[in-house]
Design a protein around this motif. Structure first.
Motif, PDB file in Angstrom:
ATOM      1  N   ARG A  69       0.837  -1.197   0.000  1.00 19.21           N
ATOM      2  CA  ARG A  69       0.000   0.000   0.000  1.00 19.21           C
ATOM      3  C   ARG A  69       0.873   1.250   0.000  1.00 19.21           C
ATOM      4  NH1 ARG A  69      -1.445   3.300   3.608  1.00 19.21           N
ATOM      5  NH2 ARG A  69      -0.669   2.062   5.327  1.00 19.21           N
ATOM      6  N   THR A  75      -4.342  -1.215  -3.467  1.00 19.27           N
ATOM      7  CA  THR A  75      -5.481  -1.407  -2.577  1.00 19.27           C
ATOM      8  C   THR A  75      -5.447  -2.851  -2.102  1.00 19.27           C
ATOM      9  OG1 THR A  75      -6.793   0.262  -3.704  1.00 19.27           O
ATOM     10  CG2 THR A  75      -8.014  -1.406  -2.469  1.00 19.27           C
ATOM     11  N   VAL A  77      -7.196  -6.122   0.158  1.00 17.92           N
ATOM     12  CA  VAL A  77      -8.305  -6.790   0.823  1.00 17.92           C
ATOM     13  C   VAL A  77      -7.722  -8.025   1.496  1.00 17.92           C
ATOM     14  CG1 VAL A  77     -10.446  -8.093   0.508  1.00 17.92           C
ATOM     15  CG2 VAL A  77     -10.092  -5.969  -0.759  1.00 17.92           C
ATOM     16  N   LEU A  94      -8.630  -2.106   2.641  1.00 19.12           N
ATOM     17  CA  LEU A  94     -10.002  -1.704   2.346  1.00 19.12           C
ATOM     18  C   LEU A  94     -10.993  -2.461   3.230  1.00 19.12           C
ATOM     19  CD1 LEU A  94     -11.724   0.008   0.358  1.00 19.12           C
ATOM     20  CD2 LEU A  94     -11.645  -1.923  -1.210  1.00 19.12           C
ATOM     21  N   ALA A 113     -14.024  -3.065  -4.845  1.00 21.63           N
ATOM     22  CA  ALA A 113     -12.645  -2.560  -4.871  1.00 21.63           C
ATOM     23  C   ALA A 113     -12.391  -1.729  -6.122  1.00 21.63           C
ATOM     24  CB  ALA A 113     -11.654  -3.719  -4.791  1.00 21.63           C
ATOM     25  N   TYR A 116     -13.730   1.672  -5.627  1.00 22.06           N
ATOM     26  CA  TYR A 116     -12.881   2.427  -4.713  1.00 22.06           C
ATOM     27  C   TYR A 116     -11.603   2.905  -5.425  1.00 22.06           C
ATOM     28  CZ  TYR A 116      -9.840   3.741  -0.928  1.00 22.06           C
ATOM     29  OH  TYR A 116      -8.975   4.440  -0.134  1.00 22.06           O
ATOM     30  N   VAL A 122     -16.970   4.319  -1.881  1.00 21.37           N
ATOM     31  CA  VAL A 122     -17.425   2.974  -1.553  1.00 21.37           C
ATOM     32  C   VAL A 122     -18.937   2.907  -1.707  1.00 21.37           C
ATOM     33  CG1 VAL A 122     -15.517   2.386  -0.026  1.00 21.37           C
ATOM     34  CG2 VAL A 122     -17.530   3.472   0.931  1.00 21.37           C
ATOM     35  N   LEU A 131     -15.863  -4.101   6.183  1.00 16.45           N
ATOM     36  CA  LEU A 131     -15.277  -2.841   5.760  1.00 16.45           C
ATOM     37  C   LEU A 131     -14.327  -2.329   6.837  1.00 16.45           C
ATOM     38  CD1 LEU A 131     -15.443  -0.664   3.494  1.00 16.45           C
ATOM     39  CD2 LEU A 131     -17.194   0.455   4.887  1.00 16.45           C
ATOM     40  N   LEU A 135     -12.910   3.487   6.781  1.00 15.92           N
ATOM     41  CA  LEU A 135     -13.817   3.811   5.686  1.00 15.92           C
ATOM     42  C   LEU A 135     -15.273   3.870   6.099  1.00 15.92           C
ATOM     43  CD1 LEU A 135     -12.368   1.722   2.739  1.00 15.92           C
ATOM     44  CD2 LEU A 135     -12.778   4.173   2.752  1.00 15.92           C
TER      45      LEU A 135
END
Length: 139
Positions: A69, A75, A77, A94, A113, A116, A122, A131, A135
């Motif tokens: 990141r 991004t 997850v 995220l 994603a 985003y 989102v 989440l 966010l």
């Protein structure tokens, strides 16, 4: 989207690669540990990384997430069978998907994603997706 998969269960990584391909993504690499993940990220600069928290070399998923990141703007997850291992603040990720998950969940997470990444916004949170607190908007 250019996607990096960091997952130490080979069959699950292969399944993710198939589902991501069917979702219009290009999987740029699969890694089972921190060294492999960072090497691929350095070479490929992925847009999105799906990262298991607990890998062959230990609980290195959060370290990988923070580094990709920070260095590449990727991004992240998290994928996890142990939601209690998700780091406080999600290490900038995220969000997280709990295992086991199905194809529809991964497809919904990719759509989420992508929005985003492309728009910085989102939408409705996919099922089985937690989440990140940074966010979450107050209701």
């Amino acid at each position: 989207l250019r996607v990096l998969i960091v997952e130490d269960q080979a069959l699950l990584a292969m399944e993710l690669e198939l589902v991501l391909g069917e979702s219009g993504c290009r999987v740029v690499g699969c890694a089972m540990d921190k060294a492999g993940a960072l090497a691929i990220a350095d070479r490929e600069r992925p847009d999105l990384a799906l990262i298991d928290i607990n890998l062959l070399d230990g609980m290195t998923g959060p370290q990988i997430a923070e580094q990709v990141r920070r260095e590449y703007g990727t991004t992240v997850v998290f994928l996890t069978a142990n939601p209690e291992q998700i780091p406080d603040g999600f290490a900038g990720a995220l969000g997280a998907v709990s295992k086991p998950f199905d194809e529809a969940t991964i497809q919904a997470v990719v759509v989420f994603a992508r929005q985003y990444i492309q728009r910085g916004t989102v939408s409705e949170t996919p099922r089985r997706f937690r989440l990140a607190p940074w966010l979450a908007t107050p209701s």
